[in-house]
Design a protein around this motif. Structure first.
Motif, short mmCIF file in Angstrom:
data_model
loop_
_atom_site.label_atom_id
_atom_site.label_comp_id
_atom_site.label_asym_id
_atom_site.label_seq_id
_atom_site.Cartn_x
_atom_site.Cartn_y
_atom_site.Cartn_z
N HIS A 1 0.18 -7.94 -22.46
CA HIS A 1 0.62 -6.62 -22.03
C HIS A 1 0.31 -6.39 -20.55
O HIS A 1 -0.64 -6.94 -20.01
CB HIS A 1 -0.09 -5.54 -22.86
CG HIS A 1 0.32 -5.49 -24.29
ND1 HIS A 1 0.27 -4.33 -25.04
CD2 HIS A 1 0.80 -6.45 -25.13
CE1 HIS A 1 0.68 -4.58 -26.28
NE2 HIS A 1 1.00 -5.85 -26.36
N ASN B 1 7.02 -12.40 -20.34
CA ASN B 1 6.02 -11.54 -20.99
C ASN B 1 5.52 -12.17 -22.28
O ASN B 1 4.41 -11.93 -22.73
CB ASN B 1 6.61 -10.16 -21.32
CG ASN B 1 7.03 -9.41 -20.07
OD1 ASN B 1 8.17 -8.98 -19.96
ND2 ASN B 1 6.12 -9.28 -19.12
N TRP C 1 -6.02 -4.87 -21.74
CA TRP C 1 -4.66 -5.22 -22.17
C TRP C 1 -4.67 -6.12 -23.39
O TRP C 1 -5.38 -7.10 -23.45
CB TRP C 1 -3.93 -5.91 -21.02
CG TRP C 1 -3.79 -5.05 -19.79
CD1 TRP C 1 -4.51 -5.16 -18.64
CD2 TRP C 1 -2.92 -3.93 -19.62
NE1 TRP C 1 -4.13 -4.20 -17.74
CE2 TRP C 1 -3.14 -3.41 -18.32
CE3 TRP C 1 -1.96 -3.31 -20.43
CZ2 TRP C 1 -2.45 -2.31 -17.82
CZ3 TRP C 1 -1.27 -2.22 -19.92
CH2 TRP C 1 -1.52 -1.73 -18.63
#
Ligand SMILES: [Cu+2]
Lengths: 511, 384
Positions: free
Chosen positions: A322, A345, A367
């Motif tokens: 993230h 990602n 994250w």
């Protein structure tokens, strides 16, 4: 930087940093600490902290946050705030070739594998000699959850073998398993007789016997070793083998982190993994499951490399980070030329594959970092039926008297059941106090939101990007940190504090 | 027993003297030429003198019969008591079964609710929900049947006790507290103490006495009579005297003696038959007893604790989100179901144990058997 920083117990360096900081006036930590008495008051306050909608008191020293003398902007890409850059064809686009703070001349950054040791070696006649011992291992994957698996030198996964390109290495493998084994050096272009592909290239190593592997390393990159008996592989027999390049990879990174993703099937009330299963209900990263996986704590603005190796027997893992876009810079076979790097990602890491991710940690926060397979985001999926989803029912009532059933209302009175599909959110998670104590008893998690362990399960860990002062408080001091305080401070500095609500406390005795 | 004692008394009573008035030759002419009221008018006393010890032997015989009755009475007492004991345990078992069945309904209810819950998250379908409902209805029927069985057991118990009991609870334990007997021990105990066997042995003594008694039956009693009266013909007082006895020329009671000897011989075989019959019944009851005990013990020491531990471990696993609830319910059902089986085991073991400790006697509501087998010599009105 040293590998010690990721280990909560090797506190020599931390103690040095802390005492020198205190000697320098103690002002570094701002409102957090001063004297022991202040710390004590603070600790007491922590146990029954309720901030409501307000942020906890400020923490750290925002002014010490950014190292001075380093370039921030690279063609529109900032190492200190989320940014892309001006041109996808720029070599700095998405931080692609943005260097870390570390100097290339300092050599490669130390390779760190949280929760795993390194295999020591000694020079014998100009050869780096390692001793690797395949053996049955008990691995505590969660506090109180011990797995019986195979590993090396008391560890599962095995300890990391770290060498340099150009080394000649000798690995003496002594089999302490009750059965034959062999060791395969995955990806190395070595003489055939040391390939370890059991009967094809050598006789198996009998229990109690040794076999010596010796070869020159001309490769560089992310490799691994494993048993070449399939079920031993499925039972955990694997370890990292990292080769640092003679010419340090450019741009240089500040952090070089290694994670081995694995999974197992383990029956309830069982500790022995079943290597024959086609489905897998226990997920581990470096031999631990979320939330017992150790967060990767890095400093704001650093260039980070994470090498992920998937040694699950049957499952590929789409791995997602993230808050950041990372570059794929290498696989287990080789470093990828810059021209072929890919920004992502989520990257699918297949079985027996390794992938290197590189990015600039320009977005502070805690994250999520996880495999995106829904069923891998927890251990042992169970169905949402029974007392857990019934109002006013608990398993304890059943446990109180095993000869009688407490009985049940003939319709689940939860009004949610009027909605088809309800419930999908996992109900009635219970985490025992001593379990939570072990989770929280690590520096790497200090200051995270009180409820974070509820969301980090299975093949999950956390990437913590912390401004320098907060990093020092978390990683280089022994001071108690209020739950949620570091997170709130990041919200205060980088987010929108007026919108922030702190997490409810889970339980009082959990710190 | 009292009847036999009465018979013993009666059989030993000495025969009464017979007083008679006799008038002979009424209308005979006297010296005056006129008819007289008779040649002889007078009273006579007659007494039978019993010989050969018949009375003593008869009394002895009936006293021995009383002893047989005593043993038979004891046997009957055991029959009644054993029945009451067995039915007490049956009632207790019925009560235990009822309460376990009620628990099992809760398991079935839980399964039905679980099926609804699974349905709502798409993890079971309509037929599965229906099947869970059927299982629940069956469990409810099982409870009704267990209730009926309990009521019946209670009524039977009340009948056996012979006193009306109001419906309620029975208290006690099904678990045996008596030591486990070996077959040899149990059989030895039967040989030494069985009231049936004691009766058969006493009956042999009776038959022996009967033979002795019938052996003297042919010894003639002597009947002596004498009296005084008036002889109207001679016109003087005269006396009469007489002695009579059977001359055992043809009837020396041979037939009856033979019959009595046959009875005696038969009774000797009868004892052996009773011994064999007891051994035969014991063999069957003992194996059931042993099987019941072994089952009860294994269930108590291994099977129930293991099932209970499995159930507990699954509950704990469920608490830690490691197993699905239906797995827990299945373990709960298995554990409760094994407890039902254990009630059966215990009842079985207990019933056979009562029989073994109670000389295999039961069915106390049946008429007590007679002393003599059918067709036995027992046919003389005056007991002898
Ligand atoms: Cu996965």
């Amino acid at each position: 930087m040293s590998q010690h920083e990721s280990k909560p117990n090797s506190s020599e360096r931390r103690r040095f940093l802390k005492t020198s900081a205190l000697a320098a006036g103690g002002a570094l930590y701002g409102g957090l600490v001063g004297t022991n008495a202040a710390a004590q008051v603070h600790a007491n306050k922590m146990t029954d902290m309720q901030h409501g909608d307000k942020l906890p008191a400020p923490l750290g020293n925002p002014k010490s946050g950014r190292p001075a003398g380093y370039r921030d902007d690279y063609d529109g890409f900032s190492r200190f705030k989320p940014s892309r850059g001006n041109d996808p064809n720029s070599e700095f686009y998405l931080g692609k070739l943005v260097p870390g703070f570390r100097d290339v001349g300092a050599g490669p950054a130390p390779f760190v594998t949280p929760d795993l040791e390194k295999l020591p070696w000694k020079m014998v006649g100009g050869v780096k000699e390692f001793h690797l011992v395949p053996m049955a291992v008990e691995r505590e994957v969660l506090p109180g959850y011990k797995l019986n698996v195979y590993g090396y030198n008391g560890s599962m996964p095995g300890p990391t073998i770290e060498v340099n390109q150009g080394d000649r290495i000798r690995i003496v493998v002594t089999n302490e398993l009750p059965e034959d084994t062999s060791a395969h050096w995955h990806g190395f272009e070595l003489p055939i007789q040391y390939d370890g592909a059991s009967e094809l290239t050598q006789n198996l190593i009998k229990p109690g016997k040794s076999f010596v592997y010796e070869f020159d390393i001309h490769e560089e990159g992310t490799f691994f070793y494993h048993s070449h008996i399939p079920m031993q592989e499925a039972f955990g027999s694997v370890g990292f083998m990292i080769v640092h390049p003679q010419k340090v990879f450019d741009p240089p990174v500040d952090r070089d982190l290694g994670l081995i993703f694995q999974n197992f099937f383990i029956e309830p009330s069982q500790s022995i993994a079943d290597s024959w299963r086609m489905d897998w209900n226990w997920q581990t990263i470096n031999g631990r499951s979320g939330p017992y996986t150790t967060p990767l704590v890095v400093k704001h603005g650093e260039r980070v490399r994470i090498r992920i190796m998937n040694f699950s027997p049957m499952q590929h893992h789409p791995i997602h980070i993230h808050g950041h876009t990372f570059w794929i810079t290498g696989h287990e076979g080789a470093r990828i030329p810059h021209s072929a790097w890919v920004p992502r990602n989520t990257e699918l890491v297949g079985i027996a594959q390794a992938t290197d991710f590189e990015f600039i940690a320009n977005n502070p926060g805690d994250w999520m970092f996880h495999c995106h397979m829904v069923h891998h985001m927890m251990n042992h999926m169970t169905r949402q039926v029974g007392p857990r989803v019934r109002p006013d029912q608990s398993v304890d009532a059943y446990l109180a008297n095993l000869d009688q059933s407490p009985g049940v209302k003939l319709l689940n009175p939860d009004p949610g059941f009027k909605t088809p599909g309800y419930p999908q959110e996992m109900k009635g998670m219970e985490m025992k106090p001593d379990f939570m104590k072990r989770i929280w008893n690590r520096r790497e998690v200090q200051g995270m939101r009180a409820m974070w362990p509820m969301s980090v399960m299975g093949l999950m860990t956390v990437l913590r990007v912390l401004p320098d002062d907060l990093y020092q408080i978390v990683m280089e001091s022994d001071q108690p940190v209020e739950k949620g305080a570091v997170f709130a401070e990041i919200v205060r500095r980088f987010g929108n504090p007026s919108d922030y609500k702190s997490a409810p406390m889970m339980m009082h005795d959990m710190s | 027993m009292s009847a036999e004692l009465g018979k013993a008394l009666q059989a030993g009573l000495y025969p009464n003297p017979v007083l008679s008035y006799e008038a002979e030759q009424i209308g005979v002419d006297g010296p005056s030429g006129t008819s007289t009221p008779g040649e002889f008018q007078g009273g006579v006393v007659e007494q039978r003198f019993v010989t050969g010890g018949k009375l003593r032997l008869s009394r002895e015989k009936y006293l021995r019969r009383a002893r047989v009755s005593e043993n038979l009475a004891m046997a009957q007492q055991f029959r009644v008591c054993n029945d009451v004991r067995i039915h007490f345990y049956k009632t207790l078992a019925a009560s235990d079964i009822l309460s376990i069945r009620r628990e099992m309904v809760k398991t079935a209810e839980d399964s039905a609710v679980t099926a609804q819950e699974s349905y709502n998250v798409g993890q079971s379908n309509r037929p599965q929900v229906r099947r869970a409902n059927v299982v629940l209805q069956r469990a409810r029927l099982d409870v009704l049947a267990a209730e009926n069985a309990y009521n019946q057991a209670f009524r039977t118990l009340s009948t056996l006790v012979g006193v009306p009991l109001c419906m309620g609870m029975v208290e006690g334990a099904l678990e045996s507290t008596c030591p486990v007997m070996s077959f040899e021990e149990a059989y030895g105990r039967l040989l030494a103490e069985s009231p049936q066997l004691a009766a058969a042995r006493a009956k042999l003594a009776v038959d022996q006495a009967t033979v002795a008694r019938e052996n003297v039956q042919w010894v003639p009693d002597i009947v002596v009579r004498g009296g005084a009266g008036y002889n109207f013909e001679a016109e003087e007082t005269t006396a009469v005297a007489g002695v009579a006895f059977d001359v055992p020329l043809f009837d020396r009671n041979q037939g009856t003696v033979r019959q009595a000897q046959a009875d005696y011989a038969r009774q000797r075989q009868e004892i052996e038959r009773v011994e064999l019959e007891l051994r035969n019944r014991l063999a069957m009851i003992y194996q059931q007893y042993l099987t019941g005990m072994q089952h009860a013990q294994e269930y108590a020491e291994v099977i129930l604790p293991e099932l209970k531990a499995a159930y507990r471990e699954l509950l704990e696993s469920y608490k830690e989100r490691r197993v699905d609830w239906p797995d827990v319910l299945m373990a709960q059902h298995d554990y409760f179901d094994a407890r039902l089986t254990q009630v059966d085991n215990l009842l079985h073991a207990r019933t056979q144990e009562v029989l073994i400790y109670g000389y295999l006697l039961h069915d106390g509501l049946m008429a007590a058997p007679d002393i003599t087998p059918p067709g036995h010599i027992d046919s003389v009105p005056k007991p002898r």
